[in-house]
Design an enzyme around this catalytic site. Structure first.
Site, mmCIF file in Angstrom:
data_model
loop_
_atom_site.group_PDB
_atom_site.id
_atom_site.type_symbol
_atom_site.label_atom_id
_atom_site.label_comp_id
_atom_site.label_asym_id
_atom_site.label_seq_id
_atom_site.Cartn_x
_atom_site.Cartn_y
_atom_site.Cartn_z
ATOM 1 N N CYS A 175 -27.626 -6.438 15.978
ATOM 2 C CA CYS A 175 -28.907 -5.818 16.303
ATOM 3 C C CYS A 175 -30.037 -6.514 15.550
ATOM 4 C CB CYS A 175 -28.893 -4.339 15.921
ATOM 5 S SG CYS A 175 -28.689 -3.231 17.315
ATOM 6 N N ARG A 202 -21.843 -5.220 13.926
ATOM 7 C CA ARG A 202 -22.693 -4.662 14.977
ATOM 8 C C ARG A 202 -24.144 -4.598 14.509
ATOM 9 N NH1 ARG A 202 -25.048 -4.649 18.243
ATOM 10 N NH2 ARG A 202 -25.218 -3.606 20.251
ATOM 11 N N CYS A 254 -34.754 0.339 13.713
ATOM 12 C CA CYS A 254 -33.597 0.898 14.412
ATOM 13 C C CYS A 254 -34.033 2.136 15.188
ATOM 14 C CB CYS A 254 -32.509 1.311 13.431
ATOM 15 S SG CYS A 254 -32.106 0.118 12.168
ATOM 16 N N CYS A 303 0.862 -1.191 0.000
ATOM 17 C CA CYS A 303 0.000 0.000 0.000
ATOM 18 C C CYS A 303 0.892 1.232 0.000
ATOM 19 C CB CYS A 303 -0.883 0.026 1.233
ATOM 20 S SG CYS A 303 -1.836 -1.463 1.524
#
Lengths: 265, 106
Positions: free
Chosen positions: A226, A222, A181, A80
């Site tokens: 949920c 994450r 949400c 990179c």
């Protein structure tokens, strides 16, 4: 572990269901002064862990990512750093802008997608599997270069339809428990689900080191977490739905300070 | 190679109690979990940690499966003279990772 967590969520959601019977459509942006990062909901011990780079376990991933940045990869054997130079200069503020519009496909692309694009097209290396240790490490290293800077999603009109699609997902009820949400993270932010505080869902620290996971994890992990909690079928890693949702969440949190790598309980 | 983060004050006064913090990258696989094929994932934890200060062991610990991944170990020692602290972590596979840190005592 999984069984206990889902039982806990079920009880939590059942209790919340009473409070949430009236669906409010209130999803307007909170003014910046009222916005709180997940960091503000943590205990002092976890906050101290995040603040000290020598006790933040996310920094272990950053070190791996730095090594990858400088290591030659793919058939071109270019690192990179061979193109981008010192990440401290070239990657400053970069992660705070993603997802961006990919000019070639005219669709939004997230940071992980961009890294993979660079690997496949320019380094001619295999794409890193999403949510793998290497992908998270490199993302954390690039993300760290934006730490302390404000989240700066681009004000690009071509992204608007995608962001709107993300907002629609954010407010759409889903799963067997039929929650959106917004019902938790707008209407009931600051409250509790069982014993766990409900944060405002600002994605400021990703990839985060979550103590429950005992590893780094992405925003998408994450979000899947949920979704499983509401008993919805989670979207796949890297799916357009998640990228649209990330666009909307970053827009909603614009101006907040990047914390990468965050620590969360 | 596994990564370690070590926090040792670079300078200390003679006789001072100094705090040393170490964070070691390790999966700390308990041996109780099953993989996607249903078979037990073999145990692989750091079983011993030791720190020597100019050759003398000043702190050592035995670790057990209930300790989280990437164990964080913090302890104190008395700064007696300038020298080297050598940290070693040994896991169930018999691999030992060694890291050193220098301390200057005035």
């Amino acid at each position: 572990m999984g069984g206990r967590a889902s039982a806990f969520l079920l009880v939590g959601f059942a209790a919340l269901g009473l409070g949430l019977a009236s669906l409010s459509a209130q999803t307007a942006d909170a003014p910046p002064s009222d916005r709180k990062s997940g960091f503000d909901y943590m205990g002092p011990d976890s906050q101290a862990m995040q603040k000290d780079d020598l006790s933040n376990p996310g920094m272990l991933g950053v070190l791996d990512g730095e090594a990858m940045w400088n290591a030659p990869a793919g058939t071109t054997q270019k690192s990179c750093a061979a193109c981008h130079g010192d990440a401290r200069e070239s990657m400053k503020g970069v992660a705070a802008k993603y997802p961006l519009l990919d000019e070639a496909t005219k669709t939004p692309i997230d940071l992980v997608g961009r890294i993979d694009q660079c690997r496949v097209d320019r380094q001619q290396a295999a794409a890193l599997p999403r949510e793998g240790r290497e992908s998270l490490a490199l993302t954390a290293f690039v993300g760290l270069q934006s730490r302390g800077m404000p989240l700066a999603p681009p004000d690009d009109a071509r992204l608007t339809p995608f962001r709107k699609a993300g907002e629609a997902l954010y407010t759409r009820r889903m799963g067997q428990l039929n929650f959106s949400c917004a019902q938790c993270h707008d209407d009931n932010a600051g409250g509790h689900l069982g014993s766990a505080p409900i944060p405002q869902a600002h994605p400021t620290g990703y990839p985060i080191y979550r103590l429950e996971w005992q590893s780094l994890g992405s925003l998408q992990r994450r979000l899947r977490n949920c979704m499983v909690g509401t008993r919805a079928e989670p979207f796949a890693y890297g799916s357009p739905e998640f990228i649209n949702l990330e666009l909307y969440l970053n827009w909603r949190a614009r101006g907040m300070e990047v914390e990468t790598p965050g620590v969360r309980p | 190679m596994a990564r370690a983060l070590i926090n040792v004050p670079s300078k200390a006064k003679r006789g001072d109690v100094v705090e040393i913090k170490t964070l070691m990258s390790h999966p700390m696989e308990t041996g109780f979990r099953t993989g996607s094929d249903g078979a037990l994932v073999p145990r692989n934890i750091i079983s011993r940690f030791a720190c020597t200060y100019n050759g003398e062991v000043v702190f050592s610990a035995e670790l057990f499966p209930a300790i989280s991944a990437n164990p964080f170990i913090s302890f104190t020692t008395v700064a007696t003279e300038s020298g080297t602290l050598v940290f070693s972590w040994t896991d169930d596979k018999g691999q030992t990772q060694v890291q050193t840190a220098a301390i200057t005592v005035e």
